[in-house]
Design a protein around this motif. Sequence first.
Motif, mmCIF file in Angstrom:
data_model
loop_
_atom_site.group_PDB
_atom_site.id
_atom_site.type_symbol
_atom_site.label_atom_id
_atom_site.label_comp_id
_atom_site.label_asym_id
_atom_site.label_seq_id
_atom_site.Cartn_x
_atom_site.Cartn_y
_atom_site.Cartn_z
ATOM 1 N N ILE A 1 0.832 -1.216 0.000
ATOM 2 C CA ILE A 1 0.000 0.000 0.000
ATOM 3 C C ILE A 1 0.862 1.260 0.000
ATOM 4 C CG2 ILE A 1 -1.644 1.338 1.375
ATOM 5 C CD1 ILE A 1 -2.776 -1.404 2.343
ATOM 6 N N ILE A 2 1.837 1.336 0.892
ATOM 7 C CA ILE A 2 2.687 2.528 0.960
ATOM 8 C C ILE A 2 3.567 2.640 -0.274
ATOM 9 C CG2 ILE A 2 4.507 3.687 2.263
ATOM 10 C CD1 ILE A 2 1.777 3.663 3.628
ATOM 11 N N GLY A 3 4.142 1.530 -0.707
ATOM 12 C CA GLY A 3 4.989 1.553 -1.896
ATOM 13 C C GLY A 3 4.247 2.000 -3.137
ATOM 14 N N GLY A 4 2.983 1.565 -3.260
ATOM 15 C CA GLY A 4 2.186 1.973 -4.417
ATOM 16 C C GLY A 4 1.925 3.471 -4.430
ATOM 17 N N ILE A 5 1.696 4.033 -3.259
ATOM 18 C CA ILE A 5 1.500 5.485 -3.169
ATOM 19 C C ILE A 5 2.768 6.214 -3.612
ATOM 20 C CG2 ILE A 5 1.110 7.406 -1.574
ATOM 21 C CD1 ILE A 5 -0.682 5.511 0.049
ATOM 22 N N VAL A 6 3.932 5.689 -3.177
ATOM 23 C CA VAL A 6 5.206 6.300 -3.570
ATOM 24 C C VAL A 6 5.377 6.248 -5.085
ATOM 25 C CG1 VAL A 6 7.721 6.077 -3.436
ATOM 26 C CG2 VAL A 6 6.338 5.816 -1.368
ATOM 27 N N GLU A 7 5.107 5.083 -5.687
ATOM 28 C CA GLU A 7 5.254 4.988 -7.148
ATOM 29 C C GLU A 7 4.261 5.892 -7.862
ATOM 30 O OE1 GLU A 7 5.472 1.761 -10.805
ATOM 31 O OE2 GLU A 7 4.130 1.372 -9.118
ATOM 32 N N GLY A 8 3.029 5.954 -7.342
ATOM 33 C CA GLY A 8 2.039 6.830 -7.966
ATOM 34 C C GLY A 8 2.472 8.283 -7.959
ATOM 35 N N LEU A 9 3.013 8.741 -6.840
ATOM 36 C CA LEU A 9 3.500 10.123 -6.753
ATOM 37 C C LEU A 9 4.702 10.344 -7.661
ATOM 38 C CD1 LEU A 9 3.189 10.672 -2.892
ATOM 39 C CD2 LEU A 9 1.664 11.542 -4.688
ATOM 40 N N LEU A 10 5.570 9.353 -7.749
ATOM 41 C CA LEU A 10 6.712 9.464 -8.659
ATOM 42 C C LEU A 10 6.254 9.558 -10.115
ATOM 43 C CD1 LEU A 10 9.229 6.899 -7.112
ATOM 44 C CD2 LEU A 10 9.498 9.384 -7.229
ATOM 45 N N GLY A 11 5.175 8.826 -10.442
ATOM 46 C CA GLY A 11 4.647 8.899 -11.797
ATOM 47 C C GLY A 11 4.145 10.282 -12.148
ATOM 48 N N LEU A 12 3.587 10.978 -11.165
ATOM 49 C CA LEU A 12 3.077 12.324 -11.408
ATOM 50 C C LEU A 12 4.189 13.322 -11.714
ATOM 51 C CD1 LEU A 12 0.302 12.573 -8.652
ATOM 52 C CD2 LEU A 12 0.004 12.167 -11.111
ATOM 53 N N CYS A 13 5.412 13.010 -11.269
ATOM 54 C CA CYS A 13 6.542 13.907 -11.550
ATOM 55 C C CYS A 13 7.655 13.152 -12.283
ATOM 56 C CB CYS A 13 7.063 14.544 -10.271
ATOM 57 S SG CYS A 13 7.536 13.365 -8.986
ATOM 58 N N ALA A 14 7.247 12.222 -13.166
ATOM 59 C CA ALA A 14 8.205 11.336 -13.830
ATOM 60 C C ALA A 14 9.220 12.089 -14.675
ATOM 61 C CB ALA A 14 7.459 10.319 -14.700
ATOM 62 N N HIS A 15 8.821 13.245 -15.225
ATOM 63 C CA HIS A 15 9.734 13.960 -16.119
ATOM 64 C C HIS A 15 10.987 14.452 -15.397
ATOM 65 C CE1 HIS A 15 6.965 16.868 -14.334
ATOM 66 N NE2 HIS A 15 7.883 17.798 -14.498
ATOM 67 N N TYR A 16 10.958 14.458 -14.061
ATOM 68 C CA TYR A 16 12.133 14.892 -13.304
ATOM 69 C C TYR A 16 13.165 13.783 -13.123
ATOM 70 C CZ TYR A 16 9.426 19.035 -11.998
ATOM 71 O OH TYR A 16 8.690 20.200 -12.028
ATOM 72 N N TRP A 17 12.751 12.516 -13.177
ATOM 73 C CA TRP A 17 13.674 11.435 -12.821
ATOM 74 C C TRP A 17 13.840 10.356 -13.887
ATOM 75 C CZ3 TRP A 17 11.431 6.635 -12.843
ATOM 76 C CH2 TRP A 17 10.040 6.580 -12.688
ATOM 77 N N LEU A 18 13.113 10.438 -14.994
ATOM 78 C CA LEU A 18 13.213 9.395 -16.010
ATOM 79 C C LEU A 18 14.634 9.212 -16.539
ATOM 80 C CD1 LEU A 18 9.962 9.829 -18.160
ATOM 81 C CD2 LEU A 18 10.620 7.866 -16.756
ATOM 82 N N LYS A 19 15.425 10.289 -16.534
ATOM 83 C CA LYS A 19 16.791 10.200 -17.056
ATOM 84 C C LYS A 19 17.692 9.340 -16.182
ATOM 85 C CE LYS A 19 16.648 14.677 -19.397
ATOM 86 N NZ LYS A 19 17.250 16.033 -19.499
ATOM 87 N N LEU A 20 17.272 9.073 -14.932
ATOM 88 C CA LEU A 20 18.088 8.255 -14.035
ATOM 89 C C LEU A 20 18.016 6.764 -14.381
ATOM 90 C CD1 LEU A 20 17.261 9.876 -10.558
ATOM 91 C CD2 LEU A 20 19.333 10.183 -11.934
ATOM 92 N N ILE A 21 17.050 6.382 -15.211
ATOM 93 C CA ILE A 21 16.862 4.971 -15.534
ATOM 94 C C ILE A 21 16.962 4.793 -17.048
ATOM 95 C CG2 ILE A 21 15.385 2.945 -15.207
ATOM 96 C CD1 ILE A 21 14.002 4.414 -12.967
ATOM 97 N N PRO A 22 18.168 4.824 -17.582
ATOM 98 C CA PRO A 22 18.339 4.604 -19.021
ATOM 99 C C PRO A 22 18.124 3.141 -19.376
ATOM 100 C CG PRO A 22 20.468 4.760 -17.979
ATOM 101 C CD PRO A 22 19.449 5.052 -16.914
#
Length: 441
Positions: A112-133
């Motif tokens: 439950i907590i992990g899913g919330i974290v991923e959901g929030l990360l998805g909302l700001c994905a453009h900031y971190w997508l470059k970290l996962i080539p």
Amino acid sequence: MENKSNLYQLDGRVPLLQAVPFGLQHVLAMFVANITPIIILANVVGIDPTVSATLIQNCMIIAGIGTLVQLYPIWRIGSRLPIVMGISFTFLSLALFIGSTQGMGVLMGAVIIGGIVEGLLGLCAHYWLKLIPHIVAATVVTAIGFSLLPIGANSFAGGQGAADFGAAHNWIVGSFTLLVCLGFQIFAKGFLRSLSVLIGLVLGYILAICMGMVDFSGFQQVGIVSLPNFLPFKPEFNIGAILSIVAIYLVSATETIGDTSALCESALGRQPHKRELGNSITCDGFVSSFAGLFGCTPITSFSQNVGLAAMSGVVNRFAIATGACIMILGGIFPAVGFLLTTIPQAVLGGCTIMMFGSIMFAGFRMMARCGFSDRNMIIVSLSLSVGLGFTQATEMFQIFPKIVQTVFAENCVAVVFILAVILNLVLPKDGKENPELAKDE
């Protein structure tokens, strides 16, 4: 105008009777993979068969709901793309560890907590997508395949801890199931080939029945219709388990990025938009949290269905939505869930060995697309060597705090992921990576 060509358009109008077969095809292509993780988890953890049947029902319903949300988004939760969602294998090895050692309540709290974290990360994905080539994603997918191989082998032999582990009848049923899957994968074409795993499971199950390996006595206590069981396990929140699951959610996000990109490139003929990538991840996260409320492990996009969409060209959202509705209806009838719990472990092992191997091969293929430069060689070889090697010698982590042991000691995927990200950040660039993202899990 409602016609057949609309099947190949996202929003074309398609008659219901025409849409249902194509929706059903997507359900059949992912059905086995969707229920297998929860069946394996229930067997390893030792969950009561009645509860197991309920969990399978819940998983079918959650998969259907998740697919509908991807097709028809709620705000920014969902990509509006023909993505089919299902229970993820990525979390299986860690879920087995947490569920067995700390209990299902701790596992659900982390989900439950992990899913919330991923959901929030998805909302700001453009900031971190470059970290996962792409090379990081390829390394992680390969590690996932490796980590699941022992699970498939244990199931093949009858299930870890089973009284008949390694018995002749398990070898016979497991081998027969595997050969059927392999035969249809090699010699069948089109629709039948995409259903090779399901056909192998059905024929293996029939053989197991003939050999007296299936017990149907529990059907007497099964009702006709049953609504989803809310909170079958009371969530408990353990920081070590949460950190561990969050690490795997990040891994799952890389797979979703690959699947979304592959779908756009192969079936829609274009590159994905950043918002579509982020919204796909957001759906993964928030719907996975919702799944935890019903005792299910996280869901993710299914690469089997990405391949099916690419092969058939059918991307119509309404047609695929009919498949999601079929999954939901199937989950409402408990007899379906109980029937699936009677599948012997040897049958599941025969199916999953090839399935798990294909995940590993997908990682190799992704690496090939990235190129075999010295830099990529270091990232892949060191990440896999440390991640797979160190977690086979768990005692070497005993000098670290308990949280570190919980997150890393038996979780090779988390170790591989974190090390691959760090190496990608610190190693000097030596060329331009192939821009193509992974197409398979």
